[in-house]
Design a protein around this motif. Sequence first.
Motif, PDB file in Angstrom:
ATOM      1  N   SER A  57      11.021   0.454   8.477  1.00 35.91           N
ATOM      2  CA  SER A  57       9.576   0.667   8.415  1.00 35.91           C
ATOM      3  C   SER A  57       9.072   0.289   7.026  1.00 35.91           C
ATOM      4  O   SER A  57       9.812   0.369   6.043  1.00 35.91           O
ATOM      5  CB  SER A  57       9.228   2.125   8.716  1.00 35.91           C
ATOM      6  N   VAL A  58       7.818  -0.111   6.960  1.00 31.56           N
ATOM      7  CA  VAL A  58       7.254  -0.476   5.660  1.00 31.56           C
ATOM      8  C   VAL A  58       7.225   0.727   4.722  1.00 31.56           C
ATOM      9  O   VAL A  58       7.383   0.579   3.503  1.00 31.56           O
ATOM     10  CB  VAL A  58       5.845  -1.091   5.815  1.00 31.56           C
ATOM     11  N   ALA A  59       7.043   1.914   5.267  1.00 31.25           N
ATOM     12  CA  ALA A  59       7.040   3.116   4.432  1.00 31.25           C
ATOM     13  C   ALA A  59       8.412   3.367   3.825  1.00 31.25           C
ATOM     14  O   ALA A  59       8.539   3.695   2.636  1.00 31.25           O
ATOM     15  CB  ALA A  59       6.592   4.324   5.255  1.00 31.25           C
ATOM     16  N   SER A  60       9.462   3.220   4.641  1.00 29.62           N
ATOM     17  CA  SER A  60      10.819   3.424   4.145  1.00 29.62           C
ATOM     18  C   SER A  60      11.205   2.350   3.131  1.00 29.62           C
ATOM     19  O   SER A  60      11.857   2.637   2.117  1.00 29.62           O
ATOM     20  CB  SER A  60      11.811   3.437   5.305  1.00 29.62           C
ATOM     21  N   ALA A  61      10.816   1.103   3.407  1.00 25.69           N
ATOM     22  CA  ALA A  61      11.098   0.020   2.468  1.00 25.69           C
ATOM     23  C   ALA A  61      10.407   0.280   1.134  1.00 25.69           C
ATOM     24  O   ALA A  61      11.001   0.077   0.063  1.00 25.69           O
ATOM     25  CB  ALA A  61      10.639  -1.313   3.053  1.00 25.69           C
ATOM     26  N   LYS A  74       0.827  -1.210   0.000  1.00 21.20           N
ATOM     27  CA  LYS A  74       0.000   0.000   0.000  1.00 21.20           C
ATOM     28  C   LYS A  74       0.861   1.259   0.000  1.00 21.20           C
ATOM     29  O   LYS A  74       0.511   2.275  -0.604  1.00 21.20           O
ATOM     30  CB  LYS A  74      -0.942  -0.018   1.210  1.00 21.20           C
ATOM     31  N   HIS A  75       2.010   1.193   0.677  1.00 18.66           N
ATOM     32  CA  HIS A  75       2.925   2.333   0.654  1.00 18.66           C
ATOM     33  C   HIS A  75       3.586   2.480  -0.722  1.00 18.66           C
ATOM     34  O   HIS A  75       3.867   3.599  -1.164  1.00 18.66           O
ATOM     35  CB  HIS A  75       3.988   2.177   1.737  1.00 18.66           C
ATOM     36  N   VAL A  76       3.829   1.353  -1.399  1.00 14.25           N
ATOM     37  CA  VAL A  76       4.363   1.418  -2.757  1.00 14.25           C
ATOM     38  C   VAL A  76       3.379   2.137  -3.673  1.00 14.25           C
ATOM     39  O   VAL A  76       3.759   3.005  -4.471  1.00 14.25           O
ATOM     40  CB  VAL A  76       4.670   0.006  -3.296  1.00 14.25           C
ATOM     41  N   VAL A  77       2.104   1.799  -3.555  1.00 15.55           N
ATOM     42  CA  VAL A  77       1.078   2.466  -4.349  1.00 15.55           C
ATOM     43  C   VAL A  77       1.090   3.971  -4.101  1.00 15.55           C
ATOM     44  O   VAL A  77       1.119   4.782  -5.042  1.00 15.55           O
ATOM     45  CB  VAL A  77      -0.327   1.897  -4.036  1.00 15.55           C
ATOM     46  N   SER A  78       1.072   4.361  -2.835  1.00 10.36           N
ATOM     47  CA  SER A  78       1.056   5.789  -2.486  1.00 10.36           C
ATOM     48  C   SER A  78       2.295   6.500  -3.010  1.00 10.36           C
ATOM     49  O   SER A  78       2.211   7.617  -3.537  1.00 10.36           O
ATOM     50  CB  SER A  78       0.966   5.962  -0.965  1.00 10.36           C
ATOM     51  N   GLU A  79       3.453   5.864  -2.872  1.00 12.58           N
ATOM     52  CA  GLU A  79       4.711   6.473  -3.311  1.00 12.58           C
ATOM     53  C   GLU A  79       4.716   6.678  -4.830  1.00 12.58           C
ATOM     54  O   GLU A  79       5.100   7.743  -5.326  1.00 12.58           O
ATOM     55  CB  GLU A  79       5.879   5.593  -2.881  1.00 12.58           C
ATOM     56  N   THR A 102       3.027   7.288   9.518  1.00 17.44           N
ATOM     57  CA  THR A 102       4.359   6.734   9.305  1.00 17.44           C
ATOM     58  C   THR A 102       5.081   7.546   8.233  1.00 17.44           C
ATOM     59  O   THR A 102       4.585   7.699   7.126  1.00 17.44           O
ATOM     60  CB  THR A 102       4.275   5.265   8.865  1.00 17.44           C
ATOM     61  N   GLU A 103       6.249   8.054   8.581  1.00 19.84           N
ATOM     62  CA  GLU A 103       7.020   8.859   7.643  1.00 19.84           C
ATOM     63  C   GLU A 103       8.094   8.005   6.992  1.00 19.84           C
ATOM     64  O   GLU A 103       8.868   7.330   7.667  1.00 19.84           O
ATOM     65  CB  GLU A 103       7.673  10.033   8.374  1.00 19.84           C
ATOM     66  N   ALA A 104       8.140   8.036   5.657  1.00 20.23           N
ATOM     67  CA  ALA A 104       9.171   7.300   4.938  1.00 20.23           C
ATOM     68  C   ALA A 104      10.498   8.029   5.050  1.00 20.23           C
ATOM     69  O   ALA A 104      10.559   9.257   4.907  1.00 20.23           O
ATOM     70  CB  ALA A 104       8.776   7.144   3.474  1.00 20.23           C
ATOM     71  N   LYS A 105      11.548   7.279   5.342  1.00 22.50           N
ATOM     72  CA  LYS A 105      12.884   7.854   5.467  1.00 22.50           C
ATOM     73  C   LYS A 105      13.835   7.141   4.516  1.00 22.50           C
ATOM     74  O   LYS A 105      13.558   6.035   4.051  1.00 22.50           O
ATOM     75  CB  LYS A 105      13.386   7.711   6.908  1.00 22.50           C
ATOM     76  N   ASP A 106      14.954   7.779   4.234  1.00 21.96           N
ATOM     77  CA  ASP A 106      15.983   7.120   3.440  1.00 21.96           C
ATOM     78  C   ASP A 106      16.585   5.978   4.252  1.00 21.96           C
ATOM     79  O   ASP A 106      16.851   6.124   5.445  1.00 21.96           O
ATOM     80  CB  ASP A 106      17.080   8.107   3.051  1.00 21.96           C
ATOM     81  N   VAL A 107      16.795   4.832   3.608  1.00 17.36           N
ATOM     82  CA  VAL A 107      17.315   3.666   4.300  1.00 17.36           C
ATOM     83  C   VAL A 107      18.832   3.602   4.168  1.00 17.36           C
ATOM     84  O   VAL A 107      19.436   4.265   3.323  1.00 17.36           O
ATOM     85  CB  VAL A 107      16.697   2.365   3.745  1.00 17.36           C
ATOM     86  N   GLU A 108      19.437   2.778   5.008  1.00 18.47           N
ATOM     87  CA  GLU A 108      20.860   2.474   4.901  1.00 18.47           C
ATOM     88  C   GLU A 108      21.004   1.129   4.203  1.00 18.47           C
ATOM     89  O   GLU A 108      20.300   0.176   4.534  1.00 18.47           O
ATOM     90  CB  GLU A 108      21.503   2.409   6.283  1.00 18.47           C
ATOM     91  N   THR A 109      21.891   1.044   3.221  1.00 20.57           N
ATOM     92  CA  THR A 109      22.103  -0.208   2.509  1.00 20.57           C
ATOM     93  C   THR A 109      23.360  -0.889   3.047  1.00 20.57           C
ATOM     94  O   THR A 109      24.367  -0.242   3.333  1.00 20.57           O
ATOM     95  CB  THR A 109      22.256   0.028   0.997  1.00 20.57           C
TER      96      THR A 109
END
Length: 228
Positions: A202-206, A14-19, A180-187
């Motif tokens: 977080s699912v939003a960040s992912a 669902k977050h992928v859709v929104s993004e 839930t706020e999406a953030k940049d992830v660390e790889t």
Amino acid sequence: MHFLLLGATGRTGKHVVSELLSQGHTAVALVRTPGTLSPHPGLTLVTGSPLSKADIRKTLTAAPSLTPSAAIFTLNCARKTDSPFAQPVSPPRLLADSCANVCEVLEQAGIHRIVVLSTAGVGDSWAPMPWVSKAFMGWTNIKYALEDHSLLDQEIRSTNLDWTLVRGSRLEFDDPKKATEAKDVETLGSSGAGLRMTDSVSVASAARFLVKCAVEGLFVKQAVVIRD
């Protein structure tokens, strides 16, 4: 860009859709149960199963004049409850067979890009994991999902597609009490060297990272572990 989505009704999906929609992209989502995803402008819904190649083929022409340029796969195994001890309810090879089907249909249609949400602990990311995490995953019903993700990993590497496997550390689901706020992830590379037992994403960040990989063509034919 126009995307094919598998797993769009899930908590990450669902977050992928929104993004995607917030960035001005369009998408077609294959959903098993009508009504599980709210209609949005720019989103086309097709009812069907990822275990059916015929259903997947329907999605490629479902949006008038639009053909997907890439797919984002966020399907996951289901359990009776969110407890790691709960009994699994998904078929043993749901992820592996669904991904194999999608890859075959995409390749036949001349579509070469797919980004898949996987999990830390698959493939070469198993050895560096903390022993406590290994014990927990091996002693609970999480092991069944891990096995399916491992089979998916093998299936996708046998294709000619430009795949990316995003291996999330422990997924943190949305808190219903706050946005839930999406953030940049660390790889952390393919093996996830340095991953700690307390790490999560977080699912939003992912979801944001999945979209970024798909849009910008990052980590092609690579696996990558992510954490917040």
